[in-house]
Design an enzyme around this catalytic site. Structure first.
Site, PDB file in Angstrom:
ATOM      1  N   HIS A 173      -7.336  -0.728   9.914  1.00  0.00           N
ATOM      2  CA  HIS A 173      -7.998  -0.461  11.188  1.00  0.00           C
ATOM      3  C   HIS A 173      -9.340  -1.173  11.202  1.00  0.00           C
ATOM      4  O   HIS A 173     -10.017  -1.236  10.178  1.00  0.00           O
ATOM      5  CB  HIS A 173      -8.211   1.046  11.392  1.00  0.00           C
ATOM      6  CG  HIS A 173      -8.445   1.409  12.813  1.00  0.00           C
ATOM      7  ND1 HIS A 173      -9.692   1.357  13.384  1.00  0.00           N
ATOM      8  CD2 HIS A 173      -7.581   1.790  13.783  1.00  0.00           C
ATOM      9  CE1 HIS A 173      -9.581   1.700  14.659  1.00  0.00           C
ATOM     10  NE2 HIS A 173      -8.318   1.965  14.925  1.00  0.00           N
ATOM     11  N   ASP A 228      -0.296   4.496  14.523  1.00  0.00           N
ATOM     12  CA  ASP A 228       1.026   3.953  14.834  1.00  0.00           C
ATOM     13  C   ASP A 228       2.044   4.218  13.733  1.00  0.00           C
ATOM     14  O   ASP A 228       3.252   4.215  13.991  1.00  0.00           O
ATOM     15  CB  ASP A 228       0.921   2.435  15.073  1.00  0.00           C
ATOM     16  CG  ASP A 228       0.181   2.125  16.355  1.00  0.00           C
ATOM     17  OD1 ASP A 228       0.340   2.882  17.313  1.00  0.00           O
ATOM     18  OD2 ASP A 228      -0.566   1.130  16.383  1.00  0.00           O
TER      19      ASP A 228
HETATM   20  N1  ACO Z   1      -1.233  -5.568   6.055  1.00  0.00           N
HETATM   21  C1  ACO Z   1      -1.601  -6.442   5.117  1.00  0.00           C
HETATM   22  N2  ACO Z   1      -2.869  -6.861   4.969  1.00  0.00           N
HETATM   23  C2  ACO Z   1      -3.784  -6.350   5.795  1.00  0.00           C
HETATM   24  C3  ACO Z   1      -3.477  -5.418   6.791  1.00  0.00           C
HETATM   25  C4  ACO Z   1      -2.141  -5.027   6.898  1.00  0.00           C
HETATM   26  N3  ACO Z   1      -1.770  -4.139   7.821  1.00  0.00           N
HETATM   27  N4  ACO Z   1      -4.588  -5.072   7.460  1.00  0.00           N
HETATM   28  C5  ACO Z   1      -5.577  -5.785   6.922  1.00  0.00           C
HETATM   29  N5  ACO Z   1      -5.091  -6.552   5.908  1.00  0.00           N
HETATM   30  C6  ACO Z   1      -5.837  -7.458   5.057  1.00  0.00           C
HETATM   31  C7  ACO Z   1      -5.995  -8.797   5.730  1.00  0.00           C
HETATM   32  O1  ACO Z   1      -4.929  -9.677   5.468  1.00  0.00           O
HETATM   33  C8  ACO Z   1      -7.291  -9.264   5.128  1.00  0.00           C
HETATM   34  O2  ACO Z   1      -7.051  -9.710   3.828  1.00  0.00           O
HETATM   35  P1  ACO Z   1      -7.815 -11.018   3.253  1.00  0.00           P
HETATM   36  O3  ACO Z   1      -9.273 -10.655   3.300  1.00  0.00           O
HETATM   37  O4  ACO Z   1      -7.228 -11.172   1.916  1.00  0.00           O
HETATM   38  O5  ACO Z   1      -7.480 -12.113   4.228  1.00  0.00           O
HETATM   39  C9  ACO Z   1      -8.106  -7.983   5.028  1.00  0.00           C
HETATM   40  O6  ACO Z   1      -7.146  -6.927   4.900  1.00  0.00           O
HETATM   41  C10 ACO Z   1      -8.957  -7.716   6.253  1.00  0.00           C
HETATM   42  O7  ACO Z   1      -8.098  -7.750   7.392  1.00  0.00           O
HETATM   43  P2  ACO Z   1      -8.560  -8.047   8.872  1.00  0.00           P
HETATM   44  O8  ACO Z   1      -7.343  -8.342   9.685  1.00  0.00           O
HETATM   45  O9  ACO Z   1      -9.655  -9.057   8.874  1.00  0.00           O
HETATM   46  O10 ACO Z   1      -9.198  -6.663   9.231  1.00  0.00           O
HETATM   47  P3  ACO Z   1      -9.508  -6.202  10.661  1.00  0.00           P
HETATM   48  O11 ACO Z   1     -10.446  -5.087  10.526  1.00  0.00           O
HETATM   49  O12 ACO Z   1      -9.914  -7.316  11.548  1.00  0.00           O
HETATM   50  O13 ACO Z   1      -8.043  -5.765  11.139  1.00  0.00           O
HETATM   51  C11 ACO Z   1      -6.199  -4.726  12.022  1.00  0.00           C
HETATM   52  C12 ACO Z   1      -7.672  -4.571  11.660  1.00  0.00           C
HETATM   53  C13 ACO Z   1      -6.025  -5.874  13.016  1.00  0.00           C
HETATM   54  C14 ACO Z   1      -5.719  -3.426  12.659  1.00  0.00           C
HETATM   55  C15 ACO Z   1      -5.382  -5.027  10.741  1.00  0.00           C
HETATM   56  O14 ACO Z   1      -5.591  -4.009   9.786  1.00  0.00           O
HETATM   57  C16 ACO Z   1      -3.916  -5.201  11.030  1.00  0.00           C
HETATM   58  O15 ACO Z   1      -3.485  -6.290  11.413  1.00  0.00           O
HETATM   59  N6  ACO Z   1      -3.097  -4.139  10.855  1.00  0.00           N
HETATM   60  C17 ACO Z   1      -1.691  -4.193  11.203  1.00  0.00           C
HETATM   61  C18 ACO Z   1      -1.494  -3.993  12.699  1.00  0.00           C
HETATM   62  C19 ACO Z   1      -1.699  -2.563  13.130  1.00  0.00           C
HETATM   63  O16 ACO Z   1      -1.212  -1.635  12.493  1.00  0.00           O
HETATM   64  N7  ACO Z   1      -2.386  -2.400  14.253  1.00  0.00           N
HETATM   65  C20 ACO Z   1      -2.612  -1.063  14.834  1.00  0.00           C
HETATM   66  C21 ACO Z   1      -4.078  -0.803  14.966  1.00  0.00           C
HETATM   67  S1  ACO Z   1      -4.425   0.901  15.364  1.00  0.00           S
HETATM   68  C22 ACO Z   1      -3.882   1.122  16.956  1.00  0.00           C
HETATM   69  O17 ACO Z   1      -3.788   0.231  17.763  1.00  0.00           O
HETATM   70  C23 ACO Z   1      -3.485   2.567  17.299  1.00  0.00           C
END
Ligand code: ACO
Length: 372
Positions: free
Chosen positions: A261, A312
């Site tokens: 998140h 989710d």
């Molecule tokens: N699976 C694998 N790796 C992940 C995930 C994930 N779900 N979430 C974050 N990471 C990793 C990224 O790859 C990144 O790794 P790196 O630094 O080695 O490149 C690191 O964690 C940081 O990730 P970001 O995407 O930069 O973090 P951010 O805070 O921007 O992302 C987000 C938040 C977009 C929700 C992300 O966690 C994600 O894509 N999750 C999956 C999608 C999801 O479940 N969305 C629902 C959100 S809640 C809602 O809408 C109710």
């Protein structure tokens, strides 16, 4: 000229104040108008929560009765709207149908361009009342079924389940569904709400703002994740395969949907409540295998990446066990979040300032046009 700091993805940028809700990542808490979301889920109907988000206070019995009368009387879709939506191709995603429905509801509302807080309140109620019938239409057409007439003797959650599934399920299922609606209703300046506020800030109308918000919510990094969770569960198949699947998926840099998140880094405040609701649905609907898979993926995910589930993650399997098709999971999110979006639209409108950030140009230096 000094180089400005770039806040990619607006991460950590504070753009405004809001009285609608507060997300506190330090204490893992979420409040709507000052009330903890867990307490609202435990003690209030979704209609009461909608009133709270729109008006700032929980309704008196009379205020609730008036809102319920107005909502129940507007649940049905016009024949024209139904036929137009059914004329869309079978391949259209239910989110596309929903986005189109909101656009048509705007075009057919003579007050569409009356851009006042009071007029928007009526439009918000109209969309709130009608969206369940649109979600239901998308699921029923997938099974070759015609839409059902909404029932005005049922509460919001009961009617939503009835028009979609053709029957009112056990009270425990209704309650779990209502819990999910309360938890999905509002979440501060998330991507879709911010989108709605950006559109409103240009003094465009509420239907345009909601249509844009639906587009933002559709993406798998936001609302689309509840569908993606179910797709992942289907791909993995069973709990005993979860760890090996994850060990292969993570090195491939796959995003594991339903985890992580932008704001919560120590766990999403809504998950324990929805996990409990999932458990109750699973007990009634023979869902132990899905619960086992839920745990079997969550544990190694935390061990490998330190990432917690977001809302989710439990919502996807709960909707599946309730009888919803995967492509309508995100539309259900829309039918809940319409309350939060429209509360934010009116908050933006009441103290508006055009939202227009700046950027640092990184293209070619200025050059002369030389046309051969
Ligand atoms: N699976 C694998 N790796 C992940 C995930 C994930 N779900 N979430 C974050 N990471 C990793 C990224 O790859 C990144 O790794 P790196 O630094 O080695 O490149 C690191 O964690 C940081 O990730 P970001 O995407 O930069 O973090 P951010 O805070 O921007 O992302 C987000 C938040 C977009 C929700 C992300 O966690 C994600 O894509 N999750 C999956 C999608 C999801 O479940 N969305 C629902 C959100 S809640 C809602 O809408 C109710």
């Amino acid at each position: 000229m000094s180089t400005p700091t770039i806040h990619k993805g607006l991460a950590g940028v504070v753009v405004d104040t809001t009285e609608v809700s507060m997300v506190n990542p330090d204490t893992n808490s979420l409040t709507y108008r000052g009330y903890a979301v867990q307490d609202l889920a435990a003690h209030c109907s979704f209609e009461q929560v909608a009133y709270l988000l729109w008006h700032g206070e929980l309704p008196t019995p009379q205020q609730l009765a008036e809102q319920n009368d107005a909502e129940r009387s507007q649940r049905a879709l016009s024949t024209d709207l139904v036929e137009t939506l059914l004329a869309l191709p079978d391949t259209a995603h239910p989110m596309d149908t929903l986005r189109t429905a909101v656009s048509i509801l705007g075009a057919t509302d003579p007050t569409e361009d009356v851009n006042t807080v009071e007029a928007n309140q009526q439009k918000a109620l109209r969309l709130f009342a009608k969206l369940p019938a649109v979600v239901a239409l998308t699921q029923r057409r997938r099974h070759g079924l015609r839409p059902l007439t909404p029932r005005d003797d049922l509460g919001f959650a009961e009617n939503f389940l009835y028009v979609t599934l053709g029957e009112v399920p056990e009270p425990e299922i209704v309650r779990a569904f209502e819990t999910s609606l309360v938890l999905y209703a509002e979440h501060s300046f998330n991507a879709s709400t911010f989108t709605a506020r950006v559109v409103t800030s240009t003094l465009s109308d509420l239907y345009s703002a909601v249509t844009a918000a639906i587009g933002a919510l559709k993406g798998p990094l936001h609302g689309g994740a509840n569908e993606a969770v179910m797709e992942i569960f289907t791909e993995i198949g069973s709990a005993d395969r979860a760890e090996a699947w994850l060990q292969q998926a993570l090195p491939e840099k796959r995003k594991i949907m339903g985890f992580g998140h932008r704001v919560y880094k120590n766990g999403d405040s809504r998950v324990p409540t929805m996990r409990q609701a999932l458990q109750e649905v699973a007990e009634l609907r023979n869902g132990q295998q899905l619960l086992d898979l839920y745990e079997a993926l969550a544990k190694p995910m935390y061990a490998a990446k330190g990432l917690h589930p977001n809302l989710d993650y439990p919502a996807g399997p709960a909707y599946h066990l309730m009888g919803f098709d995967t492509p309508v999971f995100t539309p259900i999110f829309v039918a809940a979040r319409i309350t939060g979006w429209t509360a934010h639209i009116n908050e933006q409108l009441a103290a508006n300032s055009l939202i227009r950030p700046t950027s640092v140009y990184s293209g070619p230096a200025q050059r002369a046009v030389a046309v051969a």
